[in-house]
Design an enzyme around this catalytic site. Sequence first.
Site, PDB file in Angstrom:
ATOM      1  N   ASN A  26     -10.871  41.479  20.099  1.00  0.00           N
ATOM      2  CA  ASN A  26     -10.396  40.152  19.669  1.00  0.00           C
ATOM      3  C   ASN A  26     -11.463  39.146  20.109  1.00  0.00           C
ATOM      4  O   ASN A  26     -11.538  38.781  21.285  1.00  0.00           O
ATOM      5  CB  ASN A  26      -9.045  39.864  20.332  1.00  0.00           C
ATOM      6  CG  ASN A  26      -8.437  38.564  19.854  1.00  0.00           C
ATOM      7  OD1 ASN A  26      -9.077  37.797  19.143  1.00  0.00           O
ATOM      8  ND2 ASN A  26      -7.205  38.308  20.253  1.00  0.00           N
ATOM      9  N   ARG A  33      -9.550  42.127  15.368  1.00  0.00           N
ATOM     10  CA  ARG A  33      -8.583  41.099  14.959  1.00  0.00           C
ATOM     11  C   ARG A  33      -9.340  40.030  14.180  1.00  0.00           C
ATOM     12  O   ARG A  33     -10.301  39.439  14.701  1.00  0.00           O
ATOM     13  CB  ARG A  33      -7.944  40.477  16.190  1.00  0.00           C
ATOM     14  CG  ARG A  33      -6.962  39.431  15.769  1.00  0.00           C
ATOM     15  CD  ARG A  33      -6.362  38.716  16.921  1.00  0.00           C
ATOM     16  NE  ARG A  33      -5.300  37.877  16.402  1.00  0.00           N
ATOM     17  CZ  ARG A  33      -4.792  36.861  17.037  1.00  0.00           C
ATOM     18  NH1 ARG A  33      -5.219  36.555  18.225  1.00  0.00           N
ATOM     19  NH2 ARG A  33      -3.842  36.144  16.503  1.00  0.00           N
ATOM     20  N   HIS A  70      -0.080  34.418  12.896  1.00  0.00           N
ATOM     21  CA  HIS A  70       0.612  35.329  13.832  1.00  0.00           C
ATOM     22  C   HIS A  70       1.176  36.567  13.132  1.00  0.00           C
ATOM     23  O   HIS A  70       2.129  37.169  13.611  1.00  0.00           O
ATOM     24  CB  HIS A  70       1.778  34.616  14.559  1.00  0.00           C
ATOM     25  CG  HIS A  70       1.336  33.592  15.560  1.00  0.00           C
ATOM     26  ND1 HIS A  70       2.012  32.416  15.762  1.00  0.00           N
ATOM     27  CD2 HIS A  70       0.293  33.571  16.418  1.00  0.00           C
ATOM     28  CE1 HIS A  70       1.405  31.700  16.698  1.00  0.00           C
ATOM     29  NE2 HIS A  70       0.349  32.390  17.115  1.00  0.00           N
ATOM     30  N   HIS A 126       7.896  33.464  17.429  1.00  0.00           N
ATOM     31  CA  HIS A 126       6.731  33.699  18.293  1.00  0.00           C
ATOM     32  C   HIS A 126       6.423  32.367  18.984  1.00  0.00           C
ATOM     33  O   HIS A 126       5.849  31.462  18.374  1.00  0.00           O
ATOM     34  CB  HIS A 126       5.543  34.175  17.444  1.00  0.00           C
ATOM     35  CG  HIS A 126       4.286  34.399  18.232  1.00  0.00           C
ATOM     36  ND1 HIS A 126       3.745  35.643  18.463  1.00  0.00           N
ATOM     37  CD2 HIS A 126       3.472  33.520  18.856  1.00  0.00           C
ATOM     38  CE1 HIS A 126       2.655  35.520  19.195  1.00  0.00           C
ATOM     39  NE2 HIS A 126       2.463  34.233  19.443  1.00  0.00           N
ATOM     40  N   LEU A 127       6.856  32.253  20.230  1.00  0.00           N
ATOM     41  CA  LEU A 127       6.760  30.964  20.927  1.00  0.00           C
ATOM     42  C   LEU A 127       5.759  31.064  22.077  1.00  0.00           C
ATOM     43  O   LEU A 127       6.086  31.518  23.176  1.00  0.00           O
ATOM     44  CB  LEU A 127       8.146  30.540  21.450  1.00  0.00           C
ATOM     45  CG  LEU A 127       9.307  30.601  20.436  1.00  0.00           C
ATOM     46  CD1 LEU A 127      10.616  30.183  21.098  1.00  0.00           C
ATOM     47  CD2 LEU A 127       9.018  29.729  19.219  1.00  0.00           C
ATOM     48  N   ASN A 171       1.605  29.158  23.236  1.00  0.00           N
ATOM     49  CA  ASN A 171       0.902  27.874  23.071  1.00  0.00           C
ATOM     50  C   ASN A 171       0.852  27.487  21.603  1.00  0.00           C
ATOM     51  O   ASN A 171       1.107  26.357  21.230  1.00  0.00           O
ATOM     52  CB  ASN A 171      -0.523  28.007  23.588  1.00  0.00           C
ATOM     53  CG  ASN A 171      -0.590  27.672  25.042  1.00  0.00           C
ATOM     54  OD1 ASN A 171       0.116  26.777  25.499  1.00  0.00           O
ATOM     55  ND2 ASN A 171      -1.411  28.398  25.776  1.00  0.00           N
ATOM     56  N   ARG A 175      -0.264  21.038  19.653  1.00  0.00           N
ATOM     57  CA  ARG A 175      -0.268  20.735  18.202  1.00  0.00           C
ATOM     58  C   ARG A 175       1.053  20.102  17.792  1.00  0.00           C
ATOM     59  O   ARG A 175       2.109  20.472  18.306  1.00  0.00           O
ATOM     60  CB  ARG A 175      -0.472  22.021  17.394  1.00  0.00           C
ATOM     61  CG  ARG A 175      -1.846  22.605  17.545  1.00  0.00           C
ATOM     62  CD  ARG A 175      -1.972  23.920  16.808  1.00  0.00           C
ATOM     63  NE  ARG A 175      -2.464  24.953  17.704  1.00  0.00           N
ATOM     64  CZ  ARG A 175      -2.391  26.254  17.469  1.00  0.00           C
ATOM     65  NH1 ARG A 175      -1.844  26.710  16.366  1.00  0.00           N
ATOM     66  NH2 ARG A 175      -2.866  27.110  18.343  1.00  0.00           N
ATOM     67  N   PHE A 221       4.834  25.252  29.537  1.00  0.00           N
ATOM     68  CA  PHE A 221       6.291  25.156  29.622  1.00  0.00           C
ATOM     69  C   PHE A 221       6.837  25.328  31.034  1.00  0.00           C
ATOM     70  O   PHE A 221       7.892  24.794  31.353  1.00  0.00           O
ATOM     71  CB  PHE A 221       6.949  26.145  28.637  1.00  0.00           C
ATOM     72  CG  PHE A 221       7.169  25.508  27.306  1.00  0.00           C
ATOM     73  CD1 PHE A 221       6.085  25.134  26.531  1.00  0.00           C
ATOM     74  CD2 PHE A 221       8.439  25.228  26.844  1.00  0.00           C
ATOM     75  CE1 PHE A 221       6.262  24.499  25.317  1.00  0.00           C
ATOM     76  CE2 PHE A 221       8.633  24.590  25.633  1.00  0.00           C
ATOM     77  CZ  PHE A 221       7.546  24.227  24.868  1.00  0.00           C
ATOM     78  N   GLY A 277       4.623  34.055  25.146  1.00  0.00           N
ATOM     79  CA  GLY A 277       4.777  33.482  26.494  1.00  0.00           C
ATOM     80  C   GLY A 277       6.096  32.779  26.757  1.00  0.00           C
ATOM     81  O   GLY A 277       6.805  33.083  27.720  1.00  0.00           O
ATOM     82  N   ILE A 278       6.465  31.842  25.905  1.00  0.00           N
ATOM     83  CA  ILE A 278       7.701  31.080  26.121  1.00  0.00           C
ATOM     84  C   ILE A 278       8.908  31.907  25.678  1.00  0.00           C
ATOM     85  O   ILE A 278       9.906  32.022  26.399  1.00  0.00           O
ATOM     86  CB  ILE A 278       7.641  29.747  25.321  1.00  0.00           C
ATOM     87  CG1 ILE A 278       6.435  28.925  25.768  1.00  0.00           C
ATOM     88  CG2 ILE A 278       8.935  28.958  25.481  1.00  0.00           C
ATOM     89  CD1 ILE A 278       5.967  27.901  24.736  1.00  0.00           C
ATOM     90  N   GLU A 316       9.330  35.067  25.543  1.00  0.00           N
ATOM     91  CA  GLU A 316       9.636  36.215  26.401  1.00  0.00           C
ATOM     92  C   GLU A 316      10.130  35.806  27.781  1.00  0.00           C
ATOM     93  O   GLU A 316      10.825  36.569  28.442  1.00  0.00           O
ATOM     94  CB  GLU A 316       8.369  37.076  26.591  1.00  0.00           C
ATOM     95  CG  GLU A 316       7.947  37.818  25.343  1.00  0.00           C
ATOM     96  CD  GLU A 316       6.527  38.377  25.429  1.00  0.00           C
ATOM     97  OE1 GLU A 316       6.005  38.543  26.553  1.00  0.00           O
ATOM     98  OE2 GLU A 316       5.933  38.631  24.366  1.00  0.00           O
ATOM     99  N   ASN A 317       9.722  34.617  28.224  1.00  0.00           N
ATOM    100  CA  ASN A 317       9.955  34.270  29.636  1.00  0.00           C
ATOM    101  C   ASN A 317      10.893  33.112  29.909  1.00  0.00           C
ATOM    102  O   ASN A 317      11.401  32.998  31.030  1.00  0.00           O
ATOM    103  CB  ASN A 317       8.608  33.932  30.291  1.00  0.00           C
ATOM    104  CG  ASN A 317       7.696  35.130  30.347  1.00  0.00           C
ATOM    105  OD1 ASN A 317       8.031  36.131  30.960  1.00  0.00           O
ATOM    106  ND2 ASN A 317       6.568  35.047  29.682  1.00  0.00           N
ATOM    107  N   GLU A 358       0.041  42.723  20.198  1.00  0.00           N
ATOM    108  CA  GLU A 358      -0.844  42.635  19.036  1.00  0.00           C
ATOM    109  C   GLU A 358      -1.929  43.706  19.076  1.00  0.00           C
ATOM    110  O   GLU A 358      -2.311  44.243  18.041  1.00  0.00           O
ATOM    111  CB  GLU A 358      -1.468  41.230  18.965  1.00  0.00           C
ATOM    112  CG  GLU A 358      -0.424  40.184  18.571  1.00  0.00           C
ATOM    113  CD  GLU A 358      -0.878  38.756  18.799  1.00  0.00           C
ATOM    114  OE1 GLU A 358      -1.001  38.368  19.974  1.00  0.00           O
ATOM    115  OE2 GLU A 358      -1.106  38.043  17.813  1.00  0.00           O
TER     116      GLU A 358
END
Length: 400
Positions: free
Chosen positions: A7, A90, A179, A207-208, A210, A240, A284, A331-332, A334-335, A384
């Site tokens: 990647n 990728r 994504h 898919h949450l 950045n 964004r 977050f 990131g967000i 999942e956590n 991914e």
Amino acid sequence: MKILVINSGSSSLKFQVIDSETERVLAKGLCERIGIDGRFTYKTDTGVSLKERVPMEDHKQAVHTILDTLSDPDRGVIRAFSEIDVVGHRLVHGGEKFTGSVVISEEVIHAMTECNDLAPLHNPANLVGVEACRQLMPDTLMVGVFDTAFNQTMEPKAFLYGLPYKYYERHKIRRYGFHGISHKYVSRRAAQFMGQDPGRVKTIVCHLGNGASICAVKYGQVVDNSMGFTPLEGLVMGTRCGDVDAGALEYLAKKEDLDIRQIVAILNQESGVLGISKNFSSDFRELKDAEIKYHEKAALAREIFAYRVAKYVGSYAAAMNGVDNIVFTAGIGENDSDIREEICSYLEYLGIAIDEVKNREQAEAVKISDGTSRVNVLVIKTNEELEIAREAAAVAEGLV
Ligand code: ADP
């Protein structure tokens, strides 16, 4: 097969070596600050762990460092470069040309270069990684896996904007969605986890991270994706802005005496939860901590984020005339159990009920809806790299 997954970004290059039969990660790492002062991080499944400064003037040197380390008798996981059967790259933007993964040939590189305008930050950086690998491993099969390809099943009613049609014809201005590699992996993993046939379920993947996007996947095919012509559209993200009235931009440009490049930079880098929280943070975790200390705009930023996610989920349930699985990832997703709970609180009308204990569990895959819920709500860790390795292996197997 041993697959090297690459990647490549403008100054960094992430890699993994995956055994496609066992799907085990044999080694993984990251080259950072390429062309600056070079940092190399590396780990193997046999316990080797490195973090060192390695001068890397360009991507070719970075790939050299990776291959030398992978084949090092003490630290490596292969004996020679030739043990790598396939390299899976990728690639961010394949325009309308690429609807699936492909063997990277001269023609593919040419076609991708033509898409550079569509993703000026990402595609040229991806191609530099491809070129470096081709030079150092000229006999190894290279496969390109596009972030846009999975989204290519969208119908014109979903991908066209309400602009004059001639701009689509002339410049291919349309929704591409991003994504795709993550959305494909996660939607399938959800069906597999639930014991369902992916070809028979309607799934909304959130898919949450950045960068954040929502994708409606009906019977294995993408129906809609919240990101658009660029990854700027849709949700409010880390920095964004997501959806915004284009008319406001002209007004802002006049009031603040800004040109279009400055406006676009503000939309990409200074907006989202960072901008809403008055530059407090795009992270977050930090926003949540601040919320506890009654930082008013941090709380507002999270509230807006959750509200926008819920609105998209509702609209995609309508687009698919129903939904079986809603999946949180990245990131967000999942956590951050609080954000998940808040989003789901808007969705009670869909018959969704969350099990509070399950919602706090940490696992690769977990169902967080309770027994009464009419829709399955899941948290699944995205992967991914594994999806790229699977695609690369499938393309390679198709050639044999
Ligand atoms: P990207 O790959 O788009 O850079 P990630 O998927 O890594 O993004 O997600 C980064 C986001 O995930 C950040 O906003 C970070 O704060 C958030 N995040 C990571 N861990 C947690 C956590 N434990 N709780 C809340 N948010 C988290």
